[in-house]
Design a protein around this motif. Structure first.
Motif, PDB file in Angstrom:
ATOM      1  N   ARG A   1     -23.346 -40.808  10.319  1.00 41.06           N
ATOM      2  CA  ARG A   1     -23.574 -42.250  10.797  1.00 41.06           C
ATOM      3  C   ARG A   1     -24.920 -42.537  10.119  1.00 41.06           C
ATOM      4  O   ARG A   1     -25.159 -43.508  10.463  1.00 41.06           O
ATOM      5  N   GLY A   2     -25.508 -41.767   9.232  1.00 33.91           N
ATOM      6  CA  GLY A   2     -26.978 -42.140   8.689  1.00 33.91           C
ATOM      7  C   GLY A   2     -27.965 -42.069   9.646  1.00 33.91           C
ATOM      8  O   GLY A   2     -29.068 -42.554   9.598  1.00 33.91           O
ATOM      9  N   PHE A   3     -27.826 -41.156  10.677  1.00 33.66           N
ATOM     10  CA  PHE A   3     -28.753 -40.998  11.933  1.00 33.66           C
ATOM     11  C   PHE A   3     -30.124 -40.384  11.383  1.00 33.66           C
ATOM     12  O   PHE A   3     -31.215 -40.886  11.513  1.00 33.66           O
ATOM     13  N   LEU A   4     -29.884 -39.342  10.475  1.00 33.19           N
ATOM     14  CA  LEU A   4     -31.233 -38.876   9.948  1.00 33.19           C
ATOM     15  C   LEU A   4     -31.853 -39.645   9.005  1.00 33.19           C
ATOM     16  O   LEU A   4     -32.880 -39.673   8.684  1.00 33.19           O
ATOM     17  N   GLN A   5     -31.031 -40.517   8.153  1.00 32.92           N
ATOM     18  CA  GLN A   5     -31.569 -41.297   7.116  1.00 32.92           C
ATOM     19  C   GLN A   5     -32.461 -42.245   7.836  1.00 32.92           C
ATOM     20  O   GLN A   5     -33.434 -42.855   7.452  1.00 32.92           O
ATOM     21  N   LEU A   6     -32.014 -42.955   8.972  1.00 32.69           N
ATOM     22  CA  LEU A   6     -32.720 -43.817   9.706  1.00 32.69           C
ATOM     23  C   LEU A   6     -34.118 -43.257  10.480  1.00 32.69           C
ATOM     24  O   LEU A   6     -35.115 -43.934  10.127  1.00 32.69           O
ATOM     25  N   LEU A   7     -34.054 -42.160  10.863  1.00 33.06           N
ATOM     26  CA  LEU A   7     -35.286 -41.453  11.288  1.00 33.06           C
ATOM     27  C   LEU A   7     -36.306 -41.343  10.137  1.00 33.06           C
ATOM     28  O   LEU A   7     -37.275 -41.294  10.219  1.00 33.06           O
ATOM     29  N   SER A   8     -35.953 -41.156   8.709  1.00 30.70           N
ATOM     30  CA  SER A   8     -36.839 -41.092   7.629  1.00 30.70           C
ATOM     31  C   SER A   8     -37.462 -42.343   7.420  1.00 30.70           C
ATOM     32  O   SER A   8     -38.520 -42.366   6.572  1.00 30.70           O
ATOM     33  N   GLN A   9     -36.951 -43.566   7.919  1.00 28.64           N
ATOM     34  CA  GLN A   9     -37.788 -44.663   7.845  1.00 28.64           C
ATOM     35  C   GLN A   9     -39.010 -44.519   8.917  1.00 28.64           C
ATOM     36  O   GLN A   9     -39.876 -45.527   8.843  1.00 28.64           O
ATOM     37  N   LEU A  10     -38.844 -43.726   9.720  1.00 26.97           N
ATOM     38  CA  LEU A  10     -40.113 -43.584  10.818  1.00 26.97           C
ATOM     39  C   LEU A  10     -41.088 -42.590  10.041  1.00 26.97           C
ATOM     40  O   LEU A  10     -42.195 -42.737  10.232  1.00 26.97           O
ATOM     41  N   THR A  11     -40.675 -41.230   9.706  1.00 30.65           N
ATOM     42  CA  THR A  11     -41.381 -40.078   9.474  1.00 30.65           C
ATOM     43  C   THR A  11     -40.530 -39.173   8.757  1.00 30.65           C
ATOM     44  O   THR A  11     -39.505 -39.651   8.496  1.00 30.65           O
ATOM     45  N   HIS A  12     -41.374 -38.214   8.263  1.00 33.07           N
ATOM     46  CA  HIS A  12     -40.501 -37.147   7.174  1.00 33.07           C
ATOM     47  C   HIS A  12     -39.540 -36.263   8.193  1.00 33.07           C
ATOM     48  O   HIS A  12     -39.751 -35.711   9.174  1.00 33.07           O
ATOM     49  N   VAL A  13     -38.255 -36.283   7.649  1.00 38.72           N
ATOM     50  CA  VAL A  13     -37.049 -35.532   8.314  1.00 38.72           C
ATOM     51  C   VAL A  13     -37.080 -34.276   7.609  1.00 38.72           C
ATOM     52  O   VAL A  13     -36.753 -33.167   8.215  1.00 38.72           O
ATOM     53  N   GLY A  14     -37.064 -34.239   6.270  1.00 38.35           N
ATOM     54  CA  GLY A  14     -36.683 -32.774   5.615  1.00 38.35           C
ATOM     55  C   GLY A  14     -35.248 -32.869   5.245  1.00 38.35           C
ATOM     56  O   GLY A  14     -34.337 -33.563   5.528  1.00 38.35           O
TER      57      GLY A  14
END
Length: 225
Positions: A54-67
């Motif tokens: 559901r794009g949770f990690l993609q959302l976090l990438s708007q905040l900081t580097h996820v990897g």
């Protein structure tokens, strides 16, 4: 025949139904809460093990580097967080799109001080850029702040940029005079990383991959006892 996949919540979603949003100093116009987020297609809930899709990690990438976190890594981390019982990652879902549009994390620290009390830390607050103006930032922060109170935390702390101080003050957080410093040691860059990689042997890792941060957090909520 379509086989439905069973989903697992990170924590009990019924906890969110116990929160009294009238206890927060936040000024919602119009009034909204975790149970009634303002739109019928919005849902505030705990993170699920299926939110990788559901794009949770993609959302976090708007905040900081996820990897490059793959599904196995996501599920492993999810299981570790759930097993510990100290992680309360909370999300807002757009059910029309089956997409995560907001998130914040409450992390519980267990102390010996204050009669073996527990302290809450607010982490990883993010709202999808295209949903700004719907009070979702206030909603997700107040949700996890009230959740910390519900779980018995004696205080809730956070670390933020200067430009966000006014925002958090409007939600009940205050800077403590004489204790307004944020200090960090980064282990994922510079000479320290090279030294750690050498001491770890050929693999360059020691146990579970992580970033260790030492922080003095100056904010305390006025509505969390």
């Amino acid at each position: 025949m379509v086989q439905l996949t069973e989903e697992t919540y990170l924590y009990d979603p019924n906890l969110l139904l116990k929160l009294d949003f009238h206890r927060s100093p936040a000024n919602f116009k119009p009034f909204i809460s975790a149970a009634n987020p303002g739109e019928p297609w919005m849902k505030v809930r705990p993170l699920k093990d299926t939110d990788y899709d559901r794009g949770f990690l993609q959302l976090l990438s708007q905040l900081t580097h996820v990897g490059n976190v793959n599904r196995t890594q996501f599920l492993t981390r999810f299981s570790q967080m759930k097993a510990s019982g100290d992680y309360f990652v909370t999300v807002i879902e757009d059910t029309r799109k089956n997409e995560i549009i907001g998130a914040a994390s409450l992390v519980i620290e267990r102390k010996f001080i204050h009669n073996c009390a527990v302290r809450g830390r607010l982490e990883d607050v993010v709202v999808n850029d295209t949903y700004r103006g719907k009070q979702l930032g206030k909603l997700i922060v107040v949700t996890v702040s009230l959740l910390a109170e519900e779980l018995g935390c004696y205080k809730m702390s956070l670390d933020c940029k200067d430009k966000l101080i006014k925002f958090y003050e409007s939600l009940g957080y205050v800077a403590i005079p004489g204790n307004s410093n944020s200090m960090t040691i980064r282990y994922d860059e510079g000479p320290t990383l090279k030294r750690n990689a050498t001491s770890a042997g050929s693999s360059g890792t020691v146990g579970d991959s992580c970033q260790t941060v030492v922080v003095i957090l100056p904010f305390k909520s006025t509505f969390i006892k």
